[in-house]
Enzyme design. Structure first.
Site, PDB file in Angstrom:
ATOM      1  N   TYR A 158      70.070  42.800  43.788  1.00 12.38           N
ATOM      2  CA  TYR A 158      71.232  41.939  43.502  1.00 12.38           C
ATOM      3  C   TYR A 158      70.889  40.491  43.843  1.00 12.38           C
ATOM      4  O   TYR A 158      71.131  39.583  43.042  1.00 12.38           O
ATOM      5  CB  TYR A 158      72.443  42.418  44.315  1.00 12.38           C
ATOM      6  CG  TYR A 158      73.685  41.554  44.129  1.00 12.38           C
ATOM      7  CD1 TYR A 158      74.381  41.560  42.934  1.00 12.38           C
ATOM      8  CD2 TYR A 158      74.148  40.732  45.159  1.00 12.38           C
ATOM      9  CE1 TYR A 158      75.514  40.774  42.759  1.00 12.38           C
ATOM     10  CE2 TYR A 158      75.285  39.951  45.003  1.00 12.38           C
ATOM     11  CZ  TYR A 158      75.964  39.974  43.797  1.00 12.38           C
ATOM     12  OH  TYR A 158      77.080  39.195  43.621  1.00 12.38           O
TER      13      TYR A 158
ATOM     14  N   SER B 296      75.880  33.305  44.001  1.00 14.71           N
ATOM     15  CA  SER B 296      76.342  33.969  45.228  1.00 14.71           C
ATOM     16  C   SER B 296      75.620  33.359  46.423  1.00 14.71           C
ATOM     17  O   SER B 296      74.539  32.764  46.260  1.00 14.71           O
ATOM     18  CB  SER B 296      75.993  35.463  45.148  1.00 14.71           C
ATOM     19  OG  SER B 296      76.275  36.114  46.358  1.00 14.71           O
TER      20      SER B 296
END
Ligand code: NDP
Length: 247
Positions: free
Chosen positions: A156, A142
């Site tokens: 995360y 990501s």
């Protein structure tokens, strides 16, 4: 013939979002798709769509936090199709909340799915890829694996930094005949944005995605680009974000 046709591609987290879009895109180009996730009904519907469009696909239920289920899924794919060309380690969870909310269960779930799930996928396939003398790992990290998505996305981001590090170490270690690609998406319109149990964060994330997110097809096309290169070309990393995304 394109270089995707005939390849056996396993995708974890294929019951929605990027995984589902990628399965449809690659199957349309002649790849044999093995689609895995926990929601078997969604996988079965995906297989029906792919087969209805003239493609080949197999649905296998597997929870990536359970090593034996990942091993069994890979073994079944090899029994059925004789080889695996590509593993897309895609399954993921984004449970956004400030650290002060102390959502320890969600920290653990993100680590189990996003990090350990990726490692179990590597463990289940690396001996096979070495024996085959070919294979391609596509790891979905990501932009939050490059920059800390804070406040709220700290854990995360931690999982995605870990995954990017593991993917880079994998690239360095396997070298030679096995390819590795890390994809770092920005805001993509999928179910991921609904992963938070923290009401305020859920609303903020929802608004961000609503105003900026782009379609999962963008990631499917990037994955296809990496796969379709000749075997001596390693597309090591692709970063894709909506044009309007600042972060
Ligand atoms: P979705 O929530 O739409 O898809 C997540 C997928 O992961 C689902 O198919 C889900 O299937 C699967 N999954 C979750 N937990 C498990 C588990 N324990 N075992 C097996 N499968 C599991 O989100 P995306 O498609 O967006 O996410 C795909 C990847 O892309 C993730 O790694 C995410 O972090 C990454 N990413 C996404 C971005 C975005 O903005 N959307 C941006 C950057 C990265 P099921 O519930 O059926 O098991």
């Amino acid at each position: 013939m394109n270089r995707i046709s005939g390849k056996v591609v396993v995708i974890t987290g294929a019951s929605s979002g990027l995984g589902e879009a990628t399965a449809i895109h690659l199957a349309a180009q002649g790849a044999t798709m093995v689609v895995a996730a926990r929601r078997k009904d969604r996988l079965d519907a995906l297989v029906r769509k792919i087969v209805g469009d003239g493609g080949t696909a197999l649905a296998l239920q597997a929870d990536v936090t359970k090593r034996q289920e990942v091993e069994a899924m890979i073994a079944q794919a090899v029994r059925q199709f004789g080889k695996i060309d590509v593993l897309v380690n895609n399954a993921g969870l984004m449970a956004i909340a400030p650290l002060s909310a102390v959502k320890v269960d969600e920290w653990e779930r993100m680590i189990d799915i996003n990090v350990k799930g990726v490692l179990y996928g590597i463990a289940a396939t690396l001996p096979l890829f070495e024996k085959q003398q070919f294979g391609h790992y596509i790891t979905i990290s990501s932009i939050a694996g490059k920059k800390v998505f804070s406040p709220g996305g700290t854990v995360y981001s931690g999982t995605k930094f870990a995954v990017s590090a593991i993917a880079e170490g994998l690239r360095h270690e396997v070298g030679g005949k096995i390819r590795t690609t890390t994809i770092a998406p920005g805001l993509i319109d999928t179910e991921l944005k609904q992963g938070s149990s923290h009401a305020e964060s859920l609303q903020a994330v929802g608004e961000l995605y609503q105003s900026q997110a782009i379609s999962a097809d963008a990631i499917a096309r990037a994955i296809a680009y990496a796969i379709e290169q000749p075997s001596d070309v390693d597309v090591s990393e692709i970063v894709i974000r909506p044009t309007v995304q600042e972060f």
